[in-house]
Design a protein around this motif. Structure first.
Motif, mmCIF file in Angstrom:
data_model
loop_
_atom_site.group_PDB
_atom_site.id
_atom_site.type_symbol
_atom_site.label_atom_id
_atom_site.label_comp_id
_atom_site.label_asym_id
_atom_site.label_seq_id
_atom_site.Cartn_x
_atom_site.Cartn_y
_atom_site.Cartn_z
ATOM 1 N N GLY A 108 60.099 -8.066 15.901
ATOM 2 C CA GLY A 108 60.046 -9.515 15.739
ATOM 3 C C GLY A 108 58.671 -9.980 15.291
ATOM 4 N N SER A 109 57.627 -9.457 15.919
ATOM 5 C CA SER A 109 56.267 -9.849 15.547
ATOM 6 C C SER A 109 55.811 -9.176 14.257
ATOM 7 C CB SER A 109 55.300 -9.492 16.682
ATOM 8 O OG SER A 109 55.652 -10.180 17.859
ATOM 9 N N THR A 110 56.271 -7.939 14.022
ATOM 10 C CA THR A 110 55.898 -7.248 12.786
ATOM 11 C C THR A 110 56.433 -7.995 11.570
ATOM 12 O OG1 THR A 110 55.953 -5.122 13.940
ATOM 13 C CG2 THR A 110 56.005 -5.056 11.548
ATOM 14 N N GLU A 111 57.623 -8.595 11.696
ATOM 15 C CA GLU A 111 58.176 -9.381 10.596
ATOM 16 C C GLU A 111 57.251 -10.538 10.248
ATOM 17 O OE1 GLU A 111 62.209 -11.841 9.300
ATOM 18 O OE2 GLU A 111 62.087 -10.897 11.268
ATOM 19 N N CYS A 112 56.725 -11.194 11.277
ATOM 20 C CA CYS A 112 55.813 -12.308 11.038
ATOM 21 C C CYS A 112 54.552 -11.843 10.316
ATOM 22 C CB CYS A 112 55.459 -12.961 12.376
ATOM 23 S SG CYS A 112 54.621 -14.552 12.217
ATOM 24 N N ILE A 113 54.031 -10.673 10.708
ATOM 25 C CA ILE A 113 52.824 -10.137 10.067
ATOM 26 C C ILE A 113 53.108 -9.776 8.613
ATOM 27 C CG2 ILE A 113 51.114 -8.286 10.133
ATOM 28 C CD1 ILE A 113 51.568 -8.131 13.155
ATOM 29 N N LEU A 114 54.271 -9.166 8.349
ATOM 30 C CA LEU A 114 54.625 -8.812 6.974
ATOM 31 C C LEU A 114 54.792 -10.055 6.103
ATOM 32 C CD1 LEU A 114 57.174 -5.896 7.525
ATOM 33 C CD2 LEU A 114 54.893 -5.726 6.512
ATOM 34 N N LEU A 115 55.390 -11.109 6.657
ATOM 35 C CA LEU A 115 55.537 -12.358 5.903
ATOM 36 C C LEU A 115 54.165 -12.947 5.578
ATOM 37 C CD1 LEU A 115 58.549 -14.031 7.751
ATOM 38 C CD2 LEU A 115 58.537 -13.079 5.438
ATOM 39 N N ALA A 116 53.206 -12.807 6.504
ATOM 40 C CA ALA A 116 51.849 -13.291 6.244
ATOM 41 C C ALA A 116 51.201 -12.495 5.115
ATOM 42 C CB ALA A 116 51.008 -13.190 7.517
ATOM 43 N N MET A 117 51.409 -11.178 5.110
ATOM 44 C CA MET A 117 50.861 -10.345 4.041
ATOM 45 C C MET A 117 51.496 -10.696 2.700
ATOM 46 S SD MET A 117 50.614 -6.652 5.936
ATOM 47 C CE MET A 117 49.468 -6.398 7.306
#
Length: 303
Positions: A108-117
């Protein structure tokens, strides 16, 4: 359902799902969720294969998109198959609570980080096109993507362990369809202040900061687009960001609300788990001409 005792306290190794109060909907949910799950597998697998097989799509944007699709596949596959087993039978027990908790937290949090990248990639493409090759070099991409996975996976291991070692009450009946932090904390028969504080800090680091980066990037993108005098140029610049922006909006505004009633919260969480992962893949496969053209090209070679 396995349980172990230590110092006269119960520790969670499995639990029973509380989804049996909608018996009349179970068959309908089984069929609908099965179809949506197959569509999720098809859409995300298509993006991954096409991104790797088509040389024109081997760019930073599609590199991160393939990671996002793989993440969605892992996330749904950790939840939906077990849910379908429970919906298709009278047995509502689940034995892989640890797996679900760990994966839902990490991904769930990794998705947010990938969207930021991905938002940084779009910022570099629109605001600094002449320096794009330097700002988003292949070396940098191959550092950022593993960093997004490893940073969250490492912290999730600690958080999951702290949750699972809490002393739980005698019953392990959960009025939900998956194993997640907010549900398990409610079962604890101990002070959970430390756990809640730690998850609050983790949300600041892994959710608030990436979302801030997304908003920061699109603020600069909006300024750059508005400075473009040509309507065609503005349309082209917006087109490079529109699909990613739609996915970001879905991620931010379709999160399950904590203030809902039990019944509403359960179905909103189900909607978020099943539907949003499909929307991510459909938005890119249906809106992006590059994906559709590459898919036709790859299928043409295969056939």
């Amino acid at each position: 359902m396995g349980m172990v005792r230590s110092n006269n306290e119960n520790y969670l190794t499995g639990f029973v799902l509380g989804f049996s109060d909608y018996l009349q909907l179970q068959k309908v949910l089984f069929v609908v969720i099965s179809i949506l799950y197959l569509l999720t597998i098809w859409g995300n697998t298509t993006i991954i294969l096409v991104s790797h097989l088509e040389p024109k799509l081997q760019t930073p944007m599609y590199f991160f998109l393939s990671h996002l699709s793989f993440l969605d596949l892992c996330f749904t596959s950790s939840i939906i198959p077990q849910l379908l087993v429970n919906l298709g039978s009278s047995d509502t027990s689940i034995s892989d609570c640890v797996v679900q908790l760990y994966i839902s937290l990490a991904l769930g949090s990794t998705e947010c980080i990938l969207l930021a990248m991905m938002s940084y990639d779009r910022y570099a493409a629109v605001c600094h096109p002449l320096h794009y090759a330097f700002l988003m070099s292949p070396q940098l991409c191959h550092i950022l993507a593993p960093l997004a996975w490893l940073s969250r996976v490492a912290t999730t291991l600690k958080q999951s362990t702290l949750i699972l070692w809490l002393p739980f009450c005698s019953h392990h009946h959960v009025d939900h369809f998956l194993c997640e932090v907010s549900v398990l904390i409610k079962l604890a028969c101990a002070d959970t202040t430390f756990n809640e504080a730690e998850f609050f800090v983790a949300n600041i680091l892994f959710l608030f900061m990436p979302v801030s980066l997304v908003l920061f990037s699109y603020g600069y993108i909006a300024k750059a687009v508005l400075r473009i005098k040509s309507a065609t140029g503005r349309k082209k610049a917006f087109g490079t960001c529109s699909s990613h922006l739609m996915v970001v909006i879905i991620f931010m505004y379709l999160q399950p609300a904590k203030s809902r009633s039990k019944g509403q919260g359960k179905f909103v969480s189900l909607f978020y788990t099943v539907v949003t992962t499909i929307l991510n893949s459909l938005i890119y496969t249906l809106r992006k001409k590059d994906i559709k053209g590459a898919l036709q090209k790859v299928l043409g070679k295969m056939l």
